[in-house]
Scaffold this active site. Structure first.
Site, PDB file in Angstrom:
ATOM      1  N   ARG A   1       0.881  -1.173  -0.159  1.00 51.71           N
ATOM      2  CA  ARG A   1       0.081   0.010  -0.120  1.00 51.71           C
ATOM      3  C   ARG A   1       0.834   1.169   0.047  1.00 51.71           C
ATOM      4  O   ARG A   1       0.504   2.430  -0.840  1.00 51.71           O
ATOM      5  CB  ARG A   1      -0.821  -0.024   1.154  1.00 51.71           C
ATOM      6  CG  ARG A   1      -1.959   1.153   1.122  1.00 51.71           C
ATOM      7  CD  ARG A   1      -2.914   1.180   2.489  1.00 51.71           C
ATOM      8  NE  ARG A   1      -2.248   0.309   3.584  1.00 51.71           N
ATOM      9  CZ  ARG A   1      -2.374  -0.916   3.769  1.00 51.71           C
ATOM     10  NH1 ARG A   1      -3.293  -1.515   3.038  1.00 51.71           N
ATOM     11  NH2 ARG A   1      -1.949  -1.531   4.863  1.00 51.71           N
ATOM     12  N   THR A   2       1.871   1.291   0.957  1.00 54.11           N
ATOM     13  CA  THR A   2       2.568   2.442   1.061  1.00 54.11           C
ATOM     14  C   THR A   2       3.511   2.697  -0.555  1.00 54.11           C
ATOM     15  O   THR A   2       3.379   3.793  -0.816  1.00 54.11           O
ATOM     16  CB  THR A   2       3.741   2.284   2.035  1.00 54.11           C
ATOM     17  OG1 THR A   2       2.991   2.041   3.190  1.00 54.11           O
ATOM     18  CG2 THR A   2       4.584   3.795   2.242  1.00 54.11           C
TER      19      THR A   2
ATOM     20  N   HIS B   1       7.072   6.728  10.651  1.00 55.59           N
ATOM     21  CA  HIS B   1       6.351   6.510   9.364  1.00 55.59           C
ATOM     22  C   HIS B   1       5.694   7.806   9.012  1.00 55.59           C
ATOM     23  O   HIS B   1       4.491   7.942   9.232  1.00 55.59           O
ATOM     24  CB  HIS B   1       5.324   5.345   9.589  1.00 55.59           C
ATOM     25  CG  HIS B   1       4.778   5.066   8.230  1.00 55.59           C
ATOM     26  ND1 HIS B   1       5.241   5.429   7.002  1.00 55.59           N
ATOM     27  CD2 HIS B   1       3.960   3.981   7.901  1.00 55.59           C
ATOM     28  CE1 HIS B   1       4.591   4.759   6.193  1.00 55.59           C
ATOM     29  NE2 HIS B   1       3.734   4.010   6.613  1.00 55.59           N
TER      30      HIS B   1
ATOM     31  N   ARG C   1      11.749   2.502   2.281  1.00 48.48           N
ATOM     32  CA  ARG C   1      11.161   1.574   3.487  1.00 48.48           C
ATOM     33  C   ARG C   1      12.054   0.544   3.693  1.00 48.48           C
ATOM     34  O   ARG C   1      12.750  -0.232   2.861  1.00 48.48           O
ATOM     35  CB  ARG C   1       9.903   0.941   2.991  1.00 48.48           C
ATOM     36  CG  ARG C   1       9.230   0.351   4.546  1.00 48.48           C
ATOM     37  CD  ARG C   1       7.958  -0.362   4.081  1.00 48.48           C
ATOM     38  NE  ARG C   1       7.238  -0.641   5.081  1.00 48.48           N
ATOM     39  CZ  ARG C   1       6.140   0.019   5.564  1.00 48.48           C
ATOM     40  NH1 ARG C   1       5.662   1.112   4.997  1.00 48.48           N
ATOM     41  NH2 ARG C   1       5.482  -0.519   6.706  1.00 48.48           N
TER      42      ARG C   1
ATOM     43  N   LYS D   1      23.047  -8.712  -1.622  1.00 51.08           N
ATOM     44  CA  LYS D   1      24.594  -8.947  -2.072  1.00 51.08           C
ATOM     45  C   LYS D   1      25.388  -8.462  -1.067  1.00 51.08           C
ATOM     46  O   LYS D   1      26.598  -8.411  -1.079  1.00 51.08           O
ATOM     47  CB  LYS D   1      24.949  -8.760  -3.319  1.00 51.08           C
ATOM     48  CG  LYS D   1      24.260  -9.281  -4.548  1.00 51.08           C
ATOM     49  CD  LYS D   1      24.764  -8.478  -5.590  1.00 51.08           C
ATOM     50  CE  LYS D   1      23.780  -9.025  -6.965  1.00 51.08           C
ATOM     51  NZ  LYS D   1      23.669  -8.032  -7.951  1.00 51.08           N
TER      52      LYS D   1
END
Lengths: 138, 304
Positions: B51-52, B129, B101, B80
């Site tokens: 959603r974000t 957030h 995020r 990696k």
């Protein structure tokens, strides 16, 4: 036990008993080649027992961290055998490379070469928080 | 160059300006449809959050810009072993702005220290957030007309609920706010949030475990999910997850103009029977989130 008084140097006094070696390492005193006296468990009217470090050289040291590591210590600056300045270190605003963040979710636990940085969040309650995740120091 | 890592990075004036821009976008979307033409947003999602991510991507597309990025760490160079600092430096060469995020708390802050373009924190673990808080603020502004004088109820997981902490911090800048904290003992608002935000700003607050005794006093009810991923023990999660469930029966005693909010996703803490109640604002909140992200992208890119 007698230790000669110093003419030009620094006396770190009122160290909580047992903490002198921690301070010795923190200030990198092993790198100095001057005379250094480490006095453990000296009698003290105020503290009962205390540690003292005497450095026999007129050098500049960064005492900022002592406010965090050893609250209550006093730093006497001696010149020509006379006490010219007495300092009581305060809590530093920022501490780098001393406290490790214990939060397993903090980026500082995985990011390569990221310095551990803590900032003073509450002077009165002596609370530091991680710069990255804001967890309290423990 | 400014980034947005924590909602407190923004002054009240900057938040007010973002709210004005978002409202203007809602009123005149056509004016903004080409504002970011030729600009690229990189969405670096080291953990999935559909959603974000979609909200950021929709925001950039609606501004006429382009989007590139990845939606999980496995498809990035982090798998990696690349550092966040290096990823930020590299992606700065490809994009004009980055939304990140990351499961590690503080990762977007580290990225902002090394990137040469603005970084938007799109969620870092249980920490910050800020764009969710911007969505919450626009919802309150549009549904209640302003912020002063409101009684806000926060219900559910107030301990790990980062959206709750951030919204309380953002709302503490407004006048005559009252806060009601509704949670089980184990999920109470941390004492440092109470001390550093509520008490420091002189905001009156009450704490209760009894949801029904306070619902009639609320202008805003901010529901939260008890999040499985914030618990180390499955047993503890299962014990607390059904603590508070909002049902039509409970809502009967609430004010007729109550605004029910939720950062979503919900599990079962709001009954679907409430979805069509005019007081249910959580889907509007999603839409408002997109507009605030549009406003934020414009501000950070310096586009007028």
């Amino acid at each position: 036990m007698n230790i000669d008084s110093i003419k030009d140097g620094i006396v770190i006094d009122h160290i909580q008993s047992g903490k002198c070696m921690e301070i010795y390492r923190l200030l990198d005193l092993e790198k100095l080649d001057c005379q250094i006296a480490i006095i453990k468990n000296a009698l003290s009217q105020k503290m009962g027992r205390k540690d003292i470090i005497k450095i026999d050289a007129a050098i500049e040291l960064d005492f900022d961290l002592l406010g965090y590591v050893a609250p209550g210590v006093t730093i006497d600056i001696i010149r020509g055998g006379v006490l010219v300045e007495k300092k009581t270190p305060e809590l530093p605003e920022k501490i780098v490379g001393v406290i490790c963040c214990k939060n397993p979710r903090c980026i500082s636990t995985t990011e390569q070469e990221l310095p551990q940085v803590f900032r003073l969040a509450d002077r009165e309650r002596r609370i530091y928080r991680c710069f990255y995740c804001e967890s309290m120091s423990k | 160059m400014k980034s947005l890592i924590d909602i407190c990075d923004l002054s009240r004036e900057e938040i007010d300006s973002l709210l004005d821009t978002a409202n203007d976008i809602i009123a005149h979307p056509e004016v903004y449809s080409e504002k970011c033409r030729g600009k690229k947003l990189a969405t670096l999602f080291f953990e999935p959050s559909t959603r974000t991510r979609l909200s950021f991507e929709a925001a950039m597309y609606e501004l006429g810009g382009n989007v590139l990025g990845f939606s999980e760490a496995q498809s990035s160079s982090a798998s990696k072993g690349e550092s966040v600092a290096d990823t930020a430096r590299v992606v700065s060469c490809y994009a004009d702005i980055i939304a990140m995020r990351h499961p590690k708390e503080g990762a977007p802050l580290v990225a902002s220290m090394h990137a040469s373009v603005p970084i938007i924190n799109a969620g870092d673990g249980g920490h910050n957030h800020p764009t969710q808080t911007l969505a919450d603020l626009l919802t309150i502004k549009r549904e209640k007309g302003g912020f002063d004088g409101l009684t806000l109820g926060f219900c559910g997981d107030l301990k790990f609920g980062r959206t709750v902490h951030s919204l309380i911090a953002a709302m503490s800048r407004y006048k005559d706010i009252r806060v009601v904290l509704i949670s089980p003992q184990e999920l109470k608002l941390p004492s440092y949030v109470k001390r550093d935000i509520l008490q420091k700003n002189g905001i009156p607050y009450t704490q209760t475990t009894d949801f029904e005794s306070v619902i009639d006093s609320l202008d805003i009810l901010y529901m939260t999910r008890v999040q499985r991923e914030r618990f180390f023990s499955e047993e503890e999660y299962l014990r607390l997850k059904d603590s508070y469930i909002l049902t039509p029966e409970k809502l009967r005693r609430a004010k007729s103009d109550l605004c029910v909010m939720h950062p979503l996703p919900r599990v079962n803490e709001i009954s679907t029977a409430i979805d069509n109640d005019p007081r249910a604002c959580y889907f509007k909140q999603v839409l408002y989130g997109k507009y605030m992200r549009m406003a934020l992208i414009l501000m950070l890119l310096g586009v007028n």
